[in-house]
Scaffold this active site. Structure first.
Site, PDB file in Angstrom:
ATOM      1  N   LYS A 115      11.027 -23.480   1.773  1.00 27.47           N
ATOM      2  CA  LYS A 115      11.508 -24.797   1.331  1.00 27.47           C
ATOM      3  C   LYS A 115      10.419 -25.578   0.576  1.00 27.47           C
ATOM      4  CE  LYS A 115      12.407 -26.197   5.550  1.00 27.47           C
ATOM      5  NZ  LYS A 115      11.934 -25.012   6.287  1.00 27.47           N
ATOM      6  N   SER A 116       9.253 -25.685   1.191  1.00 29.11           N
ATOM      7  CA  SER A 116       8.180 -26.489   0.579  1.00 29.11           C
ATOM      8  C   SER A 116       7.700 -25.840  -0.717  1.00 29.11           C
ATOM      9  CB  SER A 116       6.990 -26.630   1.536  1.00 29.11           C
ATOM     10  OG  SER A 116       7.434 -27.140   2.766  1.00 29.11           O
ATOM     11  N   ARG A 142       7.102 -36.507   8.783  1.00 32.20           N
ATOM     12  CA  ARG A 142       6.803 -36.611  10.220  1.00 32.20           C
ATOM     13  C   ARG A 142       5.365 -37.062  10.478  1.00 32.20           C
ATOM     14  NH1 ARG A 142      10.016 -34.390  14.202  1.00 32.20           N
ATOM     15  NH2 ARG A 142      12.005 -33.492  13.540  1.00 32.20           N
ATOM     16  N   ARG A 156      16.070 -34.839  15.756  1.00 29.35           N
ATOM     17  CA  ARG A 156      16.246 -34.145  14.460  1.00 29.35           C
ATOM     18  C   ARG A 156      17.322 -34.870  13.666  1.00 29.35           C
ATOM     19  NH1 ARG A 156      14.220 -28.268  14.401  1.00 29.35           N
ATOM     20  NH2 ARG A 156      13.837 -27.692  16.557  1.00 29.35           N
ATOM     21  N   ASN A 159      15.846 -37.955  12.256  1.00 28.19           N
ATOM     22  CA  ASN A 159      14.936 -37.525  11.180  1.00 28.19           C
ATOM     23  C   ASN A 159      15.724 -37.325   9.875  1.00 28.19           C
ATOM     24  OD1 ASN A 159      12.568 -36.410   9.971  1.00 28.19           O
ATOM     25  ND2 ASN A 159      13.175 -34.336  10.570  1.00 28.19           N
ATOM     26  N   ILE A 182      14.146 -28.572   7.544  1.00 29.08           N
ATOM     27  CA  ILE A 182      14.959 -27.533   8.190  1.00 29.08           C
ATOM     28  C   ILE A 182      16.393 -28.030   8.273  1.00 29.08           C
ATOM     29  CG2 ILE A 182      15.385 -26.220  10.299  1.00 29.08           C
ATOM     30  CD1 ILE A 182      12.387 -26.277  10.871  1.00 29.08           C
ATOM     31  N   SER A 183      16.570 -29.269   8.686  1.00 25.59           N
ATOM     32  CA  SER A 183      17.901 -29.904   8.838  1.00 25.59           C
ATOM     33  C   SER A 183      18.917 -28.889   9.378  1.00 25.59           C
ATOM     34  CB  SER A 183      18.363 -30.536   7.522  1.00 25.59           C
ATOM     35  OG  SER A 183      18.105 -29.742   6.400  1.00 25.59           O
ATOM     36  N   GLY A 232      12.184 -24.848  22.040  1.00 32.06           N
ATOM     37  CA  GLY A 232      13.162 -25.420  21.103  1.00 32.06           C
ATOM     38  C   GLY A 232      12.772 -25.179  19.665  1.00 32.06           C
TER      39      GLY A 232
HETATM   40  N1  LIG Z   1      10.465 -26.894  17.503  1.00 28.33           N
HETATM   41  C1  LIG Z   1      10.317 -26.812  16.170  1.00 28.33           C
HETATM   42  N2  LIG Z   1      11.330 -26.325  15.413  1.00 28.33           N
HETATM   43  C2  LIG Z   1      11.162 -26.253  14.082  1.00 28.33           C
HETATM   44  N3  LIG Z   1      10.056 -26.648  13.407  1.00 28.33           N
HETATM   45  C3  LIG Z   1       9.024 -27.148  14.130  1.00 28.33           C
HETATM   46  C4  LIG Z   1       9.122 -27.247  15.537  1.00 28.33           C
HETATM   47  N4  LIG Z   1       7.971 -27.773  15.975  1.00 28.33           N
HETATM   48  C5  LIG Z   1       7.184 -27.993  14.926  1.00 28.33           C
HETATM   49  N5  LIG Z   1       7.821 -27.623  13.800  1.00 28.33           N
HETATM   50  C6  LIG Z   1       7.254 -27.848  12.450  1.00 28.33           C
HETATM   51  O1  LIG Z   1       8.004 -28.929  11.915  1.00 28.33           O
HETATM   52  C7  LIG Z   1       8.497 -28.612  10.631  1.00 28.33           C
HETATM   53  C8  LIG Z   1       9.991 -28.957  10.514  1.00 28.33           C
HETATM   54  O2  LIG Z   1      10.163 -30.322  10.414  1.00 28.33           O
HETATM   55  P1  LIG Z   1      11.564 -30.871   9.886  1.00 28.33           P
HETATM   56  O3  LIG Z   1      11.443 -32.348   9.893  1.00 28.33           O
HETATM   57  O4  LIG Z   1      11.877 -30.211   8.603  1.00 28.33           O
HETATM   58  O5  LIG Z   1      12.570 -30.376  11.010  1.00 28.33           O
HETATM   59  S1  LIG Z   1      14.064 -30.870  11.288  1.00 28.33           S
HETATM   60  O6  LIG Z   1      14.734 -30.965   9.984  1.00 28.33           O
HETATM   61  O7  LIG Z   1      14.007 -32.166  11.960  1.00 28.33           O
HETATM   62  O8  LIG Z   1      14.665 -29.843  12.147  1.00 28.33           O
HETATM   63  C9  LIG Z   1       8.358 -27.120  10.453  1.00 28.33           C
HETATM   64  O9  LIG Z   1       7.918 -26.999   9.110  1.00 28.33           O
HETATM   65  P2  LIG Z   1       8.484 -25.872   8.111  1.00 28.33           P
HETATM   66  O10 LIG Z   1       7.851 -24.600   8.568  1.00 28.33           O
HETATM   67  O11 LIG Z   1       7.957 -26.333   6.782  1.00 28.33           O
HETATM   68  O12 LIG Z   1       9.970 -25.846   8.149  1.00 28.33           O
HETATM   69  C10 LIG Z   1       7.341 -26.700  11.494  1.00 28.33           C
HETATM   70  O13 LIG Z   1       6.061 -26.619  10.885  1.00 28.33           O
HETATM   71  N1  LIG Z   2      10.117 -17.037  -2.728  1.00 25.55           N
HETATM   72  C1  LIG Z   2       9.139 -16.600  -1.917  1.00 25.55           C
HETATM   73  N2  LIG Z   2       8.854 -15.283  -1.839  1.00 25.55           N
HETATM   74  C2  LIG Z   2       7.874 -14.838  -1.023  1.00 25.55           C
HETATM   75  N3  LIG Z   2       7.133 -15.636  -0.235  1.00 25.55           N
HETATM   76  C3  LIG Z   2       7.368 -16.943  -0.265  1.00 25.55           C
HETATM   77  C4  LIG Z   2       8.389 -17.488  -1.097  1.00 25.55           C
HETATM   78  N4  LIG Z   2       8.412 -18.827  -0.912  1.00 25.55           N
HETATM   79  C5  LIG Z   2       7.467 -19.096  -0.015  1.00 25.55           C
HETATM   80  N5  LIG Z   2       6.824 -17.980   0.385  1.00 25.55           N
HETATM   81  C6  LIG Z   2       5.765 -17.902   1.388  1.00 25.55           C
HETATM   82  O1  LIG Z   2       6.393 -18.067   2.645  1.00 25.55           O
HETATM   83  C7  LIG Z   2       5.625 -18.897   3.479  1.00 25.55           C
HETATM   84  C8  LIG Z   2       6.454 -20.113   3.910  1.00 25.55           C
HETATM   85  O2  LIG Z   2       6.729 -20.917   2.791  1.00 25.55           O
HETATM   86  P1  LIG Z   2       6.974 -22.461   2.941  1.00 25.55           P
HETATM   87  O3  LIG Z   2       7.306 -22.971   1.597  1.00 25.55           O
HETATM   88  O4  LIG Z   2       5.855 -23.105   3.670  1.00 25.55           O
HETATM   89  O5  LIG Z   2       8.282 -22.454   3.858  1.00 25.55           O
HETATM   90  P2  LIG Z   2       8.962 -23.648   4.679  1.00 25.55           P
HETATM   91  O6  LIG Z   2       8.605 -24.923   3.982  1.00 25.55           O
HETATM   92  O7  LIG Z   2      10.421 -23.346   4.628  1.00 25.55           O
HETATM   93  O8  LIG Z   2       8.410 -23.558   6.054  1.00 25.55           O
HETATM   94  C9  LIG Z   2       4.376 -19.269   2.692  1.00 25.55           C
HETATM   95  O9  LIG Z   2       3.342 -18.402   3.083  1.00 25.55           O
HETATM   96  C10 LIG Z   2       4.766 -19.023   1.262  1.00 25.55           C
HETATM   97  O10 LIG Z   2       3.663 -18.646   0.469  1.00 25.55           O
END
Ligand SMILES: Nc1ncnc2c1ncn2[C@@H]1O[C@H](COP(=O)(O)OS(=O)(=O)O)[C@@H](OP(=O)(O)O)[C@H]1O
Ligand SMILES: Nc1ncnc2c1ncn2[C@@H]1O[C@H](COP(=O)(O)OP(=O)(O)O)[C@@H](O)[C@H]1O
Length: 278
Positions: A115-116, A142, A156, A159, A182-183, A232
Site C-alpha cells: 500500500k505505502s 497513527r 480501527r 481510525n 489496511i482498513s 489481533g
Molecule cells: N494488530 C495489527 N494489525 C495490523 N497492523 C498492525 C497491527 N499492529 C501494528 N500494526 C501496524 O500498523 C499498520 C496498520 O495501520 P492502519 O491504520 O493502516 O490499520 S487499520 O486500517 O486501522 O487496520 C501496519 O502497517 P502496514 O504494514 O503499512 O499495513 C502495521 O505496521
Molecule cells: N509491487 C511490489 N512488488 C514487490 N514487492 C513490493 C511491491 N510493493 C511493495 N513491495 C515490498 O513489500 C514490502 C511491503 O511494502 P509496503 O508498501 O510497506 O506495504 P504496506 O504499506 O501494505 O504494509 C516492502 O518491502 C516493499 O519494498
C-alpha cells in the site's frame, strides 16, 4: 513575483500571478479591509479562472457575510447549535486553480501488500505530471491524529472514519488524496465512500496473498504475530474483508505487478475518468 500590501499594520502578500491592480484592498461600510481578489464581501466580486487556471475575469458573488440572521442551527452528533458556513471560493474554483479534480484514492490491503509503496509511486507519478497529491498513510496518521487508537475493531473503525473525513477535506481542497490503510472492514470503507460525491472515491485493492505478504514481512510483524507476541494482527488472528466491488484491483497474475506498473494503472484510471484536468 510576490507583491505585498500593508493595511492596519498587516502585510499581505499578493499570490503569484495576481497583479497588484487586481489585488487591492477595499473598505466596506463597516470599515473592514478585505482582499477584493480573494475574500469578497456581499455584492463585491471574486476571481474566476480561465481553463488554463489564469485569473481572467471577476464574477459577482453573494457570499453571505452580511451579518444577517440565516437559516436554522443544527445538532450533529454531540455538537449542538452549529451552523455550516459557505464561502464563495468553492471546490470548483480550487480545482481550476490546480487543473485537476479532487478525489480520494483509497488503498486497502494486508500489511505488506504494498500500500505505502504504491501510494508513494503514485504520488511521484502525479507530481511529475504537475498534479497535487497528498498521502494519508495509516502508519503515519497513527503517529499523530490517531495516536489514541489501538487495533481493536472499534478503534480501527474510528481510525478509518477520521481518515475518511480528513480525505474528504483534502478532496474538497481540490487535492488528489491517497489514503493507504489496511482498513480491514468493508463497512468502514463503504462509510468513507458515502462521504464523497459519486465517482470521487476510488477503492484500490492490493490483491496480494497472505503468503506473499508474510514472506515479505519487512517489519517482522508477521513473525511476531505468529509467535503470539502481537495479538489481533490482520490476516493472522484478525479479519480482513476484501472489497467486493472496488474500482481497481492490483497484484493478480497477468497484470503489471511492479509498483511503477501499478501506479501507471491508477494514473490511467484517473486520466480516463477526467480527474487529471479541471
Ligand atoms: N494488530 C495489527 N494489525 C495490523 N497492523 C498492525 C497491527 N499492529 C501494528 N500494526 C501496524 O500498523 C499498520 C496498520 O495501520 P492502519 O491504520 O493502516 O490499520 S487499520 O486500517 O486501522 O487496520 C501496519 O502497517 P502496514 O504494514 O503499512 O499495513 C502495521 O505496521
Ligand atoms: N509491487 C511490489 N512488488 C514487490 N514487492 C513490493 C511491491 N510493493 C511493495 N513491495 C515490498 O513489500 C514490502 C511491503 O511494502 P509496503 O508498501 O510497506 O506495504 P504496506 O504499506 O501494505 O504494509 C516492502 O518491502 C516493499 O519494498
Amino acid at each position: 513575483m510576490i507583491g505585498a500590501k500593508s493595511f492596519l499594520g498587516l502585510s499581505i502578500a499578493s499570490p503569484k500571478g495576481i497583479s497588484d491592480s487586481n489585488y487591492s484592498l477595499s473598505t466596506n461600510s463597516r470599515s473592514v479591509g478585505v482582499l477584493r481578489a480573494c475574500v469578497s464581501m456581499e455584492g463585491s466580486q471574486t476571481m474566476s479562472h480561465s481553463k488554463n487556471g489564469s485569473i481572467s475575469e471577476l464574477k459577482s458573488v453573494n457570499n453571505g457575510h452580511t451579518g444577517q440572521k440565516q437559516g436554522p442551527l443544527s445538532t450533529v452528533g454531540n455538537s449542538t447549535n452549529i451552523k455550516w458556513h459557505e464561502c464563495p471560493v468553492e471546490k470548483v474554483d480550487r480545482q481550476r486553480l490546480l487543473d485537476q479534480k479532487g478525489c480520494v484514492i483509497w488503498v486497502t490491503g494486508l500489511s505488506g501488500s504494498g500500500k505505502s509503496t504504491l501510494a508513494c509511486a503514485l504520488n511521484q507519478k502525479l507530481y511529475q505530471k504537475g498534479k497535487l497529491c497528498y498521502i494519508l498513510d495509516g502508519d503515519n496518521v497513527r503517529h499523530g491524529l490517531n495516536r489514541d487508537l489501538s487495533f481493536k475493531a472499534e478503534d480501527r473503525a474510528e481510525n478509518i472514519r477520521r481518515v475518511g473525513e480528513v480525505a474528504k477535506l483534502f478532496a474538497d481542497a481540490g487535492i488528489i488524496c491517497i489514503a493507504s490503510l489496511i482498513s480491514p472492514y468493508r463497512r468502514d470503507r463503504d462509510a468513507c465512500r458515502t462521504l464523497l460525491p459519486e465517482g470521487d472515491f476510488v477503492e484500490v485493492f492490493m490483491n496480494v496473498s497472505l503468503e506473499v505478504c508474510e514472506a515479505r514481512d519487512p517489519k517482522g510483524l508477521y513473525k511476531l504475530a505468529r509467535a503470539g507476541k502481537i495479538k489481533g494482527f490482520t490476516g493472522i488472528d484478525d479479519p480482513y474483508e476484501p472489497p467486493l466491488n472496488c474500482e481497481i484491483s492490483l497484484g493478480q497474475e497477468g497484470t503489471g505487478t511492479s509498483p511503477i506498473e501499478m501506479a501507471d494503472t491508477v494514473v490511467a484510471y484517473l486520466e480516463r475518468k477526467g480527474y487529471l484536468k479541471a
